[in-house]
Design an enzyme around this catalytic site. Structure first.
Site, short mmCIF file in Angstrom:
data_model
loop_
_atom_site.label_atom_id
_atom_site.label_comp_id
_atom_site.label_asym_id
_atom_site.label_seq_id
_atom_site.Cartn_x
_atom_site.Cartn_y
_atom_site.Cartn_z
N LYS A 150 0.83 -1.20 0.00
CA LYS A 150 0.00 0.00 0.00
C LYS A 150 0.88 1.26 0.00
O LYS A 150 0.57 2.25 -0.64
CB LYS A 150 -0.84 -0.07 1.29
CG LYS A 150 -1.88 0.99 1.42
CD LYS A 150 -2.76 0.65 2.62
CE LYS A 150 -3.64 1.80 3.01
NZ LYS A 150 -4.52 1.50 4.12
N ARG A 151 1.96 1.17 0.73
CA ARG A 151 2.83 2.33 0.89
C ARG A 151 3.65 2.61 -0.37
O ARG A 151 3.77 3.74 -0.81
CB ARG A 151 3.76 2.08 2.08
CG ARG A 151 4.29 3.31 2.74
CD ARG A 151 4.89 2.96 4.11
NE ARG A 151 5.66 1.71 4.08
CZ ARG A 151 6.92 1.61 3.68
NH1 ARG A 151 7.57 2.66 3.26
NH2 ARG A 151 7.53 0.43 3.68
#
Ligand code: GLU
Length: 544
Positions: A294-295
Protein backbone atom coordinates in the site's frame (compact mmCIF):
# COMPACT_ATOMS: atom_id res chain seq x y z
CA UNK A 1 -20.79 -24.45 37.11
CA UNK A 2 -24.30 -23.32 36.34
CA UNK A 3 -23.74 -22.34 32.72
CA UNK A 4 -27.36 -21.45 32.21
CA UNK A 5 -27.20 -18.88 35.01
CA UNK A 6 -23.81 -17.64 33.79
CA UNK A 7 -25.16 -17.09 30.27
CA UNK A 8 -28.07 -15.15 31.70
CA UNK A 9 -25.78 -13.05 33.84
CA UNK A 10 -23.39 -12.26 30.98
CA UNK A 11 -25.98 -11.67 28.28
CA UNK A 12 -29.23 -11.02 30.08
CA UNK A 13 -32.59 -10.99 28.39
CA UNK A 14 -34.53 -13.03 25.91
CA UNK A 15 -32.83 -13.84 22.66
CA UNK A 16 -34.60 -15.58 19.81
CA UNK A 17 -33.89 -19.28 19.88
CA UNK A 18 -31.38 -20.37 17.32
CA UNK A 19 -33.82 -22.52 15.37
CA UNK A 20 -35.77 -19.38 14.55
CA UNK A 21 -32.72 -17.98 12.74
CA UNK A 22 -32.56 -21.12 10.65
CA UNK A 23 -36.13 -20.41 9.60
CA UNK A 24 -35.64 -16.71 9.12
CA UNK A 25 -32.61 -17.32 6.92
CA UNK A 26 -33.55 -20.54 5.18
CA UNK A 27 -31.34 -22.53 2.85
CA UNK A 28 -31.46 -20.99 -0.59
CA UNK A 29 -33.52 -22.58 -3.31
CA UNK A 30 -30.86 -22.75 -5.99
CA UNK A 31 -30.03 -25.32 -8.65
CA UNK A 32 -27.64 -28.09 -7.71
CA UNK A 33 -24.03 -26.98 -7.88
CA UNK A 34 -24.90 -23.28 -7.59
CA UNK A 35 -22.37 -21.44 -5.45
CA UNK A 36 -23.19 -18.61 -3.10
CA UNK A 37 -20.18 -16.37 -2.74
CA UNK A 38 -19.63 -13.04 -1.11
CA UNK A 39 -17.44 -10.06 -0.73
CA UNK A 40 -17.08 -8.95 2.84
CA UNK A 41 -15.01 -5.78 2.94
CA UNK A 42 -14.40 -3.73 6.03
CA UNK A 43 -15.34 -0.11 5.37
CA UNK A 44 -11.83 1.26 5.73
CA UNK A 45 -12.00 3.34 2.58
CA UNK A 46 -9.10 1.57 0.90
CA UNK A 47 -10.12 -0.81 -1.79
CA UNK A 48 -7.30 -2.47 -3.60
CA UNK A 49 -6.40 -4.64 -6.49
CA UNK A 50 -6.43 -7.73 -4.28
CA UNK A 51 -10.10 -7.04 -3.51
CA UNK A 52 -10.86 -6.79 -7.21
CA UNK A 53 -8.88 -9.94 -7.91
CA UNK A 54 -10.95 -11.88 -5.39
CA UNK A 55 -14.18 -10.13 -6.44
CA UNK A 56 -13.79 -11.26 -10.04
CA UNK A 57 -13.22 -14.85 -8.98
CA UNK A 58 -16.22 -14.79 -6.63
CA UNK A 59 -18.41 -13.13 -9.22
CA UNK A 60 -17.49 -15.52 -12.01
CA UNK A 61 -17.95 -18.63 -9.91
CA UNK A 62 -21.28 -17.50 -8.46
CA UNK A 63 -22.83 -16.43 -11.73
CA UNK A 64 -21.38 -19.17 -13.84
CA UNK A 65 -22.87 -21.77 -11.49
CA UNK A 66 -26.30 -20.12 -11.34
CA UNK A 67 -25.63 -18.94 -7.79
CA UNK A 68 -25.44 -15.59 -6.06
CA UNK A 69 -22.86 -13.01 -5.12
CA UNK A 70 -23.65 -10.77 -2.19
CA UNK A 71 -21.99 -7.84 -0.45
CA UNK A 72 -21.65 -7.86 3.31
CA UNK A 73 -20.08 -5.00 5.20
CA UNK A 74 -17.85 -6.07 8.05
CA UNK A 75 -18.03 -2.95 10.16
CA UNK A 76 -17.44 -4.41 13.60
CA UNK A 77 -14.23 -2.47 14.03
CA UNK A 78 -15.38 1.13 14.37
CA UNK A 79 -11.85 2.43 14.71
CA UNK A 80 -11.18 1.57 11.10
CA UNK A 81 -14.48 2.85 9.72
CA UNK A 82 -14.35 5.69 7.21
CA UNK A 83 -17.39 7.67 6.10
CA UNK A 84 -18.49 7.01 2.56
CA UNK A 85 -16.38 3.86 2.37
CA UNK A 86 -19.31 1.60 1.48
CA UNK A 87 -20.31 3.84 -1.41
CA UNK A 88 -16.66 3.89 -2.48
CA UNK A 89 -16.47 0.07 -2.48
CA UNK A 90 -19.63 -0.25 -4.51
CA UNK A 91 -18.59 2.45 -6.97
CA UNK A 92 -15.10 0.98 -7.39
CA UNK A 93 -16.42 -2.52 -8.05
CA UNK A 94 -19.21 -1.25 -10.24
CA UNK A 95 -16.63 0.48 -12.42
CA UNK A 96 -15.12 -2.93 -13.08
CA UNK A 97 -18.54 -4.35 -13.75
CA UNK A 98 -18.74 -6.53 -10.65
CA UNK A 99 -22.46 -7.00 -10.17
CA UNK A 100 -23.83 -8.12 -6.85
CA UNK A 101 -27.19 -9.84 -6.62
CA UNK A 102 -27.85 -8.79 -3.05
CA UNK A 103 -26.25 -7.01 -0.18
CA UNK A 104 -25.56 -3.64 1.33
CA UNK A 105 -27.07 -0.90 -0.85
CA UNK A 106 -27.58 -3.28 -3.75
CA UNK A 107 -31.35 -3.26 -3.68
CA UNK A 108 -31.76 -6.95 -4.49
CA UNK A 109 -33.46 -9.68 -2.49
CA UNK A 110 -33.19 -8.79 1.21
CA UNK A 111 -34.06 -12.18 2.70
CA UNK A 112 -30.63 -12.46 4.26
CA UNK A 113 -30.35 -8.84 5.42
CA UNK A 114 -29.23 -6.90 7.38
CA UNK A 115 -25.97 -6.75 5.48
CA UNK A 116 -24.09 -4.58 7.92
CA UNK A 117 -22.65 -6.57 10.79
CA UNK A 118 -23.35 -3.83 13.30
CA UNK A 119 -27.04 -4.28 12.60
CA UNK A 120 -26.82 -7.97 13.38
CA UNK A 121 -25.52 -7.59 16.92
CA UNK A 122 -28.45 -9.44 18.47
CA UNK A 123 -27.87 -12.48 16.29
CA UNK A 124 -24.23 -12.83 17.32
CA UNK A 125 -25.13 -12.42 20.98
CA UNK A 126 -27.78 -15.11 20.71
CA UNK A 127 -25.17 -17.54 19.36
CA UNK A 128 -22.60 -16.45 21.94
CA UNK A 129 -25.13 -16.95 24.71
CA UNK A 130 -25.78 -20.43 23.45
CA UNK A 131 -22.06 -21.21 23.53
CA UNK A 132 -21.83 -19.97 27.13
CA UNK A 133 -24.79 -22.16 28.06
CA UNK A 134 -23.01 -25.10 26.52
CA UNK A 135 -19.80 -24.33 28.37
CA UNK A 136 -18.03 -23.53 25.09
CA UNK A 137 -17.47 -19.85 25.78
CA UNK A 138 -16.49 -17.99 28.91
CA UNK A 139 -15.92 -14.48 30.19
CA UNK A 140 -12.41 -13.12 30.33
CA UNK A 141 -11.56 -10.22 32.62
CA UNK A 142 -7.92 -9.76 31.61
CA UNK A 143 -6.99 -6.15 31.02
CA UNK A 144 -5.06 -4.81 28.03
CA UNK A 145 -2.01 -4.43 30.26
CA UNK A 146 -2.21 -8.03 31.43
CA UNK A 147 -2.56 -9.24 27.87
CA UNK A 148 0.40 -7.27 26.64
CA UNK A 149 2.50 -8.48 29.57
CA UNK A 150 1.49 -12.01 28.59
CA UNK A 151 2.55 -11.35 25.00
CA UNK A 152 5.92 -10.12 26.20
CA UNK A 153 6.52 -13.25 28.23
CA UNK A 154 5.52 -15.45 25.32
CA UNK A 155 7.72 -13.53 22.92
CA UNK A 156 10.66 -13.73 25.31
CA UNK A 157 10.09 -17.49 25.61
CA UNK A 158 9.84 -17.76 21.83
CA UNK A 159 6.36 -19.20 22.21
CA UNK A 160 3.27 -18.65 20.13
CA UNK A 161 1.55 -15.54 21.38
CA UNK A 162 -2.09 -15.46 22.37
CA UNK A 163 -4.60 -16.70 24.86
CA UNK A 164 -4.42 -20.45 24.99
CA UNK A 165 -3.68 -23.48 27.16
CA UNK A 166 -1.92 -22.61 30.39
CA UNK A 167 -1.93 -18.93 29.48
CA UNK A 168 -5.71 -18.75 29.27
CA UNK A 169 -6.08 -17.58 32.83
CA UNK A 170 -9.78 -16.84 32.87
CA UNK A 171 -10.63 -20.17 31.26
CA UNK A 172 -10.47 -21.88 34.61
CA UNK A 173 -12.02 -19.28 36.86
CA UNK A 174 -14.47 -20.77 39.32
CA UNK A 175 -18.07 -19.70 39.35
CA UNK A 176 -17.43 -17.74 42.54
CA UNK A 177 -14.48 -15.91 40.98
CA UNK A 178 -16.48 -15.03 37.92
CA UNK A 179 -19.36 -13.72 40.00
CA UNK A 180 -16.98 -11.73 42.15
CA UNK A 181 -15.50 -10.05 39.09
CA UNK A 182 -18.92 -9.34 37.67
CA UNK A 183 -20.12 -7.93 41.01
CA UNK A 184 -17.07 -5.70 41.06
CA UNK A 185 -18.20 -4.37 37.69
CA UNK A 186 -15.09 -5.53 35.83
CA UNK A 187 -15.40 -5.31 32.07
CA UNK A 188 -15.15 -8.61 30.23
CA UNK A 189 -14.97 -10.12 26.78
CA UNK A 190 -16.37 -13.49 25.78
CA UNK A 191 -13.87 -16.05 24.58
CA UNK A 192 -14.25 -19.32 22.81
CA UNK A 193 -13.26 -22.31 24.95
CA UNK A 194 -11.16 -24.02 22.33
CA UNK A 195 -11.04 -27.80 22.39
CA UNK A 196 -8.30 -28.00 19.79
CA UNK A 197 -4.96 -29.64 20.28
CA UNK A 198 -2.04 -28.07 18.40
CA UNK A 199 -0.27 -31.40 18.25
CA UNK A 200 -3.08 -32.52 15.93
CA UNK A 201 -2.58 -31.68 12.32
CA UNK A 202 -5.00 -32.46 9.57
CA UNK A 203 -5.30 -32.10 5.84
CA UNK A 204 -7.71 -29.50 4.58
CA UNK A 205 -8.74 -29.25 0.95
CA UNK A 206 -8.49 -25.65 -0.09
CA UNK A 207 -10.31 -25.00 -3.34
CA UNK A 208 -7.36 -23.05 -4.73
CA UNK A 209 -4.30 -24.27 -2.89
CA UNK A 210 -5.27 -27.92 -2.89
CA UNK A 211 -4.37 -29.94 0.18
CA UNK A 212 -2.98 -27.85 2.99
CA UNK A 213 -1.86 -29.08 6.38
CA UNK A 214 -3.71 -27.32 9.16
CA UNK A 215 -2.84 -27.32 12.82
CA UNK A 216 -5.83 -27.50 15.14
CA UNK A 217 -6.68 -24.24 16.80
CA UNK A 218 -6.14 -23.92 20.52
CA UNK A 219 -6.52 -20.16 20.83
CA UNK A 220 -9.38 -19.05 23.02
CA UNK A 221 -10.17 -16.23 20.63
CA UNK A 222 -12.42 -13.38 21.62
CA UNK A 223 -15.84 -13.78 20.10
CA UNK A 224 -17.62 -10.83 21.71
CA UNK A 225 -15.75 -7.70 22.67
CA UNK A 226 -16.49 -5.86 25.91
CA UNK A 227 -19.07 -3.68 24.15
CA UNK A 228 -20.93 -6.80 23.01
CA UNK A 229 -19.81 -6.37 19.41
CA UNK A 230 -18.43 -9.55 17.84
CA UNK A 231 -14.99 -10.00 16.43
CA UNK A 232 -14.52 -10.60 12.73
CA UNK A 233 -13.86 -14.32 13.30
CA UNK A 234 -17.12 -14.93 15.09
CA UNK A 235 -19.32 -12.64 13.02
CA UNK A 236 -18.12 -14.03 9.73
CA UNK A 237 -18.86 -17.61 10.80
CA UNK A 238 -22.39 -16.75 11.90
CA UNK A 239 -23.02 -14.69 8.78
CA UNK A 240 -21.53 -17.06 6.27
CA UNK A 241 -23.81 -19.73 7.69
CA UNK A 242 -27.00 -17.69 7.93
CA UNK A 243 -26.44 -16.04 4.56
CA UNK A 244 -25.98 -19.54 3.23
CA UNK A 245 -22.57 -19.00 1.73
CA UNK A 246 -21.23 -22.11 0.07
CA UNK A 247 -17.82 -20.89 -1.04
CA UNK A 248 -15.48 -18.32 0.46
CA UNK A 249 -12.78 -17.07 -1.87
CA UNK A 250 -10.57 -14.64 -0.05
CA UNK A 251 -6.99 -13.47 0.17
CA UNK A 252 -4.38 -15.90 1.46
CA UNK A 253 -3.66 -13.61 4.40
CA UNK A 254 -6.68 -15.32 5.97
CA UNK A 255 -5.26 -18.81 5.69
CA UNK A 256 -3.58 -18.43 9.08
CA UNK A 257 -7.00 -17.86 10.69
CA UNK A 258 -8.54 -20.88 9.03
CA UNK A 259 -8.07 -23.21 12.06
CA UNK A 260 -10.03 -20.71 14.19
CA UNK A 261 -12.75 -20.47 11.61
CA UNK A 262 -13.09 -24.22 11.21
CA UNK A 263 -13.39 -24.67 14.97
CA UNK A 264 -16.02 -21.93 15.13
CA UNK A 265 -18.10 -23.54 12.40
CA UNK A 266 -17.85 -26.85 14.17
CA UNK A 267 -18.71 -25.59 17.63
CA UNK A 268 -21.62 -23.60 16.26
CA UNK A 269 -22.91 -26.72 14.55
CA UNK A 270 -22.74 -25.14 11.09
CA UNK A 271 -21.71 -27.07 8.01
CA UNK A 272 -18.41 -25.62 6.80
CA UNK A 273 -18.42 -23.65 3.56
CA UNK A 274 -15.72 -24.43 1.05
CA UNK A 275 -12.72 -22.11 1.24
CA UNK A 276 -10.34 -20.98 -1.46
CA UNK A 277 -7.41 -18.82 -0.44
CA UNK A 278 -6.22 -16.75 -3.31
CA UNK A 279 -2.55 -16.00 -3.76
CA UNK A 280 -1.32 -12.47 -3.17
CA UNK A 281 -0.37 -10.17 -5.99
CA UNK A 282 3.38 -9.91 -6.28
CA UNK A 283 5.67 -7.52 -8.03
CA UNK A 284 9.21 -7.90 -9.33
CA UNK A 285 11.68 -5.59 -7.67
CA UNK A 286 15.34 -5.90 -8.37
CA UNK A 287 15.66 -9.59 -9.04
CA UNK A 288 13.12 -10.73 -6.49
CA UNK A 289 9.40 -10.93 -5.96
CA UNK A 290 7.61 -9.06 -3.24
CA UNK A 291 4.00 -8.41 -2.30
CA UNK A 292 2.39 -5.26 -3.64
CA UNK A 293 2.43 -2.75 -0.85
CA UNK A 294 0.00 0.00 0.00
CA UNK A 295 2.83 2.33 0.89
CA UNK A 296 5.13 1.74 -2.05
CA UNK A 297 2.85 0.89 -4.96
CA UNK A 298 0.18 3.36 -6.04
CA UNK A 299 -1.06 0.74 -8.49
CA UNK A 300 -2.33 -1.35 -5.58
CA UNK A 301 -5.21 1.03 -5.02
CA UNK A 302 -8.20 0.68 -7.32
CA UNK A 303 -8.55 4.45 -7.43
CA UNK A 304 -5.25 4.54 -9.35
CA UNK A 305 -6.89 2.85 -12.34
CA UNK A 306 -9.78 5.26 -12.40
CA UNK A 307 -7.60 8.29 -12.05
CA UNK A 308 -5.22 7.22 -14.77
CA UNK A 309 -8.17 6.24 -16.91
CA UNK A 310 -7.51 2.57 -17.48
CA UNK A 311 -10.41 1.06 -19.32
CA UNK A 312 -12.16 -1.24 -16.85
CA UNK A 313 -12.46 -3.90 -19.51
CA UNK A 314 -8.68 -3.95 -19.99
CA UNK A 315 -8.09 -4.24 -16.25
CA UNK A 316 -10.59 -7.07 -16.10
CA UNK A 317 -8.91 -8.84 -19.00
CA UNK A 318 -5.60 -8.55 -17.19
CA UNK A 319 -7.04 -9.77 -13.91
CA UNK A 320 -8.56 -12.77 -15.68
CA UNK A 321 -5.22 -13.40 -17.37
CA UNK A 322 -3.64 -13.62 -13.93
CA UNK A 323 -6.50 -15.60 -12.42
CA UNK A 324 -6.92 -18.37 -14.97
CA UNK A 325 -3.91 -19.62 -16.86
CA UNK A 326 -5.88 -20.50 -20.01
CA UNK A 327 -7.78 -17.24 -20.23
CA UNK A 328 -5.22 -15.34 -22.31
CA UNK A 329 -5.26 -17.89 -25.08
CA UNK A 330 -9.05 -18.01 -25.09
CA UNK A 331 -9.32 -14.23 -25.27
CA UNK A 332 -6.81 -14.05 -28.12
CA UNK A 333 -8.82 -16.59 -30.02
CA UNK A 334 -12.17 -14.94 -29.35
CA UNK A 335 -11.43 -11.27 -28.76
CA UNK A 336 -15.00 -10.27 -29.42
CA UNK A 337 -16.73 -12.75 -27.18
CA UNK A 338 -18.10 -11.42 -23.90
CA UNK A 339 -15.76 -12.33 -21.05
CA UNK A 340 -18.63 -14.14 -19.35
CA UNK A 341 -18.42 -16.82 -22.01
CA UNK A 342 -15.01 -17.88 -20.79
CA UNK A 343 -15.35 -20.91 -18.56
CA UNK A 344 -13.70 -19.75 -15.36
CA UNK A 345 -12.29 -22.58 -13.32
CA UNK A 346 -11.17 -22.43 -9.74
CA UNK A 347 -8.74 -25.30 -10.41
CA UNK A 348 -6.89 -23.05 -12.83
CA UNK A 349 -6.18 -20.40 -10.25
CA UNK A 350 -2.56 -19.97 -9.34
CA UNK A 351 -1.46 -21.54 -6.05
CA UNK A 352 1.44 -19.25 -5.46
CA UNK A 353 1.84 -15.50 -5.95
CA UNK A 354 0.59 -14.05 -9.24
CA UNK A 355 3.05 -11.58 -10.71
CA UNK A 356 1.49 -8.21 -11.35
CA UNK A 357 3.21 -6.32 -14.14
CA UNK A 358 2.07 -2.85 -15.09
CA UNK A 359 3.80 -3.11 -18.49
CA UNK A 360 1.73 -6.15 -19.31
CA UNK A 361 -1.43 -4.32 -18.29
CA UNK A 362 -0.37 -1.42 -20.49
CA UNK A 363 0.09 -3.77 -23.44
CA UNK A 364 -3.34 -5.25 -22.87
CA UNK A 365 -4.79 -1.76 -22.52
CA UNK A 366 -3.33 -0.68 -25.88
CA UNK A 367 -4.85 -3.69 -27.56
CA UNK A 368 -8.25 -3.37 -25.92
CA UNK A 369 -8.51 0.37 -26.61
CA UNK A 370 -7.50 -0.20 -30.22
CA UNK A 371 -10.54 -2.44 -30.58
CA UNK A 372 -13.00 0.28 -29.68
CA UNK A 373 -14.76 2.35 -32.29
CA UNK A 374 -13.89 6.05 -32.33
CA UNK A 375 -17.35 6.75 -30.91
CA UNK A 376 -16.80 4.35 -28.02
CA UNK A 377 -13.41 5.87 -27.40
CA UNK A 378 -14.96 9.32 -27.32
CA UNK A 379 -17.56 8.24 -24.78
CA UNK A 380 -14.87 6.62 -22.63
CA UNK A 381 -12.64 9.70 -22.72
CA UNK A 382 -15.56 11.98 -22.01
CA UNK A 383 -16.58 10.10 -18.91
CA UNK A 384 -13.03 10.15 -17.63
CA UNK A 385 -12.52 13.83 -18.42
CA UNK A 386 -15.69 14.83 -16.59
CA UNK A 387 -14.09 13.73 -13.33
CA UNK A 388 -10.38 13.83 -13.91
CA UNK A 389 -9.75 16.05 -16.95
CA UNK A 390 -8.28 19.55 -16.81
CA UNK A 391 -10.40 22.45 -18.07
CA UNK A 392 -8.42 22.39 -21.28
CA UNK A 393 -9.15 18.69 -21.74
CA UNK A 394 -12.82 19.11 -20.95
CA UNK A 395 -12.97 21.62 -23.79
CA UNK A 396 -11.95 18.90 -26.28
CA UNK A 397 -15.55 17.75 -26.19
CA UNK A 398 -17.08 21.04 -27.33
CA UNK A 399 -16.82 19.94 -30.97
CA UNK A 400 -17.38 16.21 -31.03
CA UNK A 401 -17.31 15.94 -34.82
CA UNK A 402 -13.79 17.36 -34.79
CA UNK A 403 -12.76 15.07 -31.93
CA UNK A 404 -14.11 12.07 -33.79
CA UNK A 405 -11.93 12.91 -36.79
CA UNK A 406 -8.94 13.08 -34.47
CA UNK A 407 -9.78 9.77 -32.85
CA UNK A 408 -10.45 8.01 -36.11
CA UNK A 409 -7.03 9.09 -37.30
CA UNK A 410 -5.17 8.27 -34.08
CA UNK A 411 -6.83 4.88 -33.84
CA UNK A 412 -6.26 4.12 -37.49
CA UNK A 413 -9.87 3.07 -37.99
CA UNK A 414 -9.63 3.59 -41.75
CA UNK A 415 -6.51 1.49 -42.19
CA UNK A 416 -6.05 -2.24 -42.36
CA UNK A 417 -4.30 -2.34 -39.03
CA UNK A 418 -5.38 -0.39 -35.99
CA UNK A 419 -2.92 1.92 -34.30
CA UNK A 420 -2.24 1.22 -30.63
CA UNK A 421 -1.36 4.72 -29.49
CA UNK A 422 -3.67 4.84 -26.49
CA UNK A 423 -3.00 3.19 -23.16
CA UNK A 424 -5.24 5.08 -20.77
CA UNK A 425 -7.71 7.93 -21.01
CA UNK A 426 -5.27 10.25 -19.24
CA UNK A 427 -2.44 9.36 -21.60
CA UNK A 428 -4.73 9.53 -24.67
CA UNK A 429 -5.77 13.06 -23.78
CA UNK A 430 -2.09 13.98 -23.72
CA UNK A 431 -1.51 12.19 -27.02
CA UNK A 432 -4.14 14.19 -28.87
CA UNK A 433 -3.33 17.46 -27.15
CA UNK A 434 -1.69 18.92 -30.27
CA UNK A 435 -5.01 18.99 -32.06
CA UNK A 436 -6.17 21.51 -29.49
CA UNK A 437 -4.30 24.70 -28.70
CA UNK A 438 -0.61 25.02 -29.39
CA UNK A 439 1.51 21.88 -29.64
CA UNK A 440 4.10 21.28 -26.99
CA UNK A 441 7.46 20.43 -28.43
CA UNK A 442 8.05 16.96 -27.10
CA UNK A 443 10.81 15.85 -29.44
CA UNK A 444 13.93 17.65 -30.59
CA UNK A 445 14.72 18.37 -34.23
CA UNK A 446 17.49 16.15 -35.48
CA UNK A 447 18.67 18.60 -38.15
CA UNK A 448 20.47 21.83 -37.40
CA UNK A 449 18.54 25.04 -36.94
CA UNK A 450 19.44 26.46 -40.31
CA UNK A 451 18.29 23.35 -42.15
CA UNK A 452 15.11 23.21 -40.11
CA UNK A 453 14.30 26.82 -41.01
CA UNK A 454 15.07 26.19 -44.65
CA UNK A 455 12.73 23.18 -44.72
CA UNK A 456 9.94 25.14 -43.06
CA UNK A 457 10.39 28.16 -45.32
CA UNK A 458 10.58 25.97 -48.41
CA UNK A 459 7.46 24.09 -47.53
CA UNK A 460 5.51 27.19 -46.52
CA UNK A 461 6.16 28.58 -50.00
CA UNK A 462 4.46 25.66 -51.70
CA UNK A 463 1.94 24.45 -49.12
CA UNK A 464 -1.66 24.43 -50.28
CA UNK A 465 -4.25 22.98 -47.94
CA UNK A 466 -6.33 21.87 -50.92
CA UNK A 467 -3.65 19.40 -52.04
CA UNK A 468 -4.51 15.75 -51.83
CA UNK A 469 -2.10 13.38 -50.07
CA UNK A 470 -0.16 12.66 -53.23
CA UNK A 471 0.28 16.26 -54.26
CA UNK A 472 1.23 17.16 -50.70
CA UNK A 473 3.89 14.50 -50.56
CA UNK A 474 5.23 15.47 -53.95
CA UNK A 475 5.82 18.93 -52.50
CA UNK A 476 7.62 17.51 -49.47
CA UNK A 477 9.85 15.62 -51.88
CA UNK A 478 10.55 18.69 -53.93
CA UNK A 479 11.54 20.65 -50.83
CA UNK A 480 13.78 17.74 -49.86
CA UNK A 481 15.47 17.66 -53.25
CA UNK A 482 15.98 21.42 -53.32
CA UNK A 483 17.86 21.28 -50.01
CA UNK A 484 20.11 18.35 -50.84
CA UNK A 485 18.02 15.55 -49.32
CA UNK A 486 17.15 12.43 -51.29
CA UNK A 487 13.55 12.65 -52.49
CA UNK A 488 13.36 8.86 -52.80
CA UNK A 489 14.30 6.53 -49.98
CA UNK A 490 15.84 4.01 -52.36
CA UNK A 491 18.25 6.65 -53.73
CA UNK A 492 19.28 7.54 -50.23
CA UNK A 493 19.79 3.91 -49.26
CA UNK A 494 21.84 3.28 -52.37
CA UNK A 495 24.26 6.10 -51.55
CA UNK A 496 23.69 7.84 -48.20
CA UNK A 497 26.87 9.88 -48.43
CA UNK A 498 25.56 11.69 -51.51
CA UNK A 499 22.78 13.39 -49.49
CA UNK A 500 22.20 15.41 -46.37
CA UNK A 501 19.56 12.91 -45.48
CA UNK A 502 16.31 11.62 -46.92
CA UNK A 503 12.78 12.81 -47.46
CA UNK A 504 11.85 11.24 -44.13
CA UNK A 505 14.15 13.67 -42.31
CA UNK A 506 12.40 16.54 -44.06
CA UNK A 507 8.98 15.13 -43.19
CA UNK A 508 10.10 14.79 -39.59
CA UNK A 509 10.88 18.50 -39.40
CA UNK A 510 7.37 19.29 -40.63
CA UNK A 511 5.91 16.75 -38.23
CA UNK A 512 7.66 18.18 -35.18
CA UNK A 513 6.70 21.71 -36.25
CA UNK A 514 3.03 20.79 -36.55
CA UNK A 515 2.60 18.24 -33.74
CA UNK A 516 5.57 18.72 -31.44
CA UNK A 517 6.53 15.10 -31.85
CA UNK A 518 8.62 12.92 -34.14
CA UNK A 519 6.03 10.16 -34.25
CA UNK A 520 2.44 10.74 -35.16
CA UNK A 521 -0.27 9.40 -37.40
CA UNK A 522 -0.30 10.50 -41.05
CA UNK A 523 0.85 14.10 -41.23
CA UNK A 524 -1.16 15.08 -44.28
CA UNK A 525 -4.36 14.00 -42.48
CA UNK A 526 -3.32 15.82 -39.32
CA UNK A 527 -2.85 19.02 -41.34
CA UNK A 528 -6.20 18.42 -42.99
CA UNK A 529 -7.91 18.14 -39.63
CA UNK A 530 -6.11 21.20 -38.28
CA UNK A 531 -6.93 23.18 -41.42
CA UNK A 532 -4.68 25.37 -43.58
CA UNK A 533 -4.61 28.35 -41.32
CA UNK A 534 -3.52 26.57 -38.18
CA UNK A 535 -1.06 24.36 -40.04
CA UNK A 536 0.55 27.34 -41.67
CA UNK A 537 0.72 29.20 -38.36
CA UNK A 538 2.49 26.27 -36.72
CA UNK A 539 5.01 25.91 -39.53
CA UNK A 540 5.70 29.61 -39.33
CA UNK A 541 5.96 29.65 -35.54
CA UNK A 542 8.50 26.82 -35.57
CA UNK A 543 10.74 28.81 -37.89
CA UNK A 544 12.95 30.65 -35.45
N1 GLU B 1 -13.55 -8.28 6.40
C1 GLU B 1 -12.48 -9.06 5.88
C2 GLU B 1 -11.60 -8.12 5.04
O1 GLU B 1 -11.88 -6.96 4.96
C3 GLU B 1 -13.04 -10.16 5.01
C4 GLU B 1 -12.34 -11.46 5.14
C5 GLU B 1 -13.13 -12.59 4.48
O2 GLU B 1 -13.40 -12.49 3.29
O3 GLU B 1 -13.48 -13.55 5.17
O4 GLU B 1 -10.61 -8.50 4.49
Amino acid sequence: MDYEALAERLLPGDYPDLASYEELYPPRALPKGAQVTRLAPSPTGFIHLGNLFVAIANERIAHQSGGKLYLRIEDTDLKRKVDGAVEAVIAALDYFDIRFDEGAQIGGDDTYAPWYQRQRAEIYRAYAKDLIRRGRAYPCFCTEEELSALREVQTANKEITGYYGKYARCRNLTEAEILQNLDAGKPFVIRLRSMGDPSHKFIFRDEIKGEVTVTENDQDVVILKSDGIPTYHFAHAVDDHLMRTTLVIRGEEWLASLPIHLELFDVLGFPRPKYGHNCSLMKMEGGSKRKLSKRKDPELSLSFYRQEGYHPFAVKVYMLTLLNSDFEEWHMKFPDKPLEEFKFRIEKMSRSGALFDLDKLNDISRTELSRLSAEEMLAFLKEWAETFGSDKEKAYFSDEAYLLKVLNLCMGTAGKKRRKDFVTAGQAMGEIGYFFGEPQQKDEYRVDNETKNAVLAGFLDVYDEADDAQAWFAKVKSVAASLGFAAEMRDYKADPSAYKGSVSDVAEVLRIAVTGRANSPDLWTIMRILGGERSRARLAAAKA
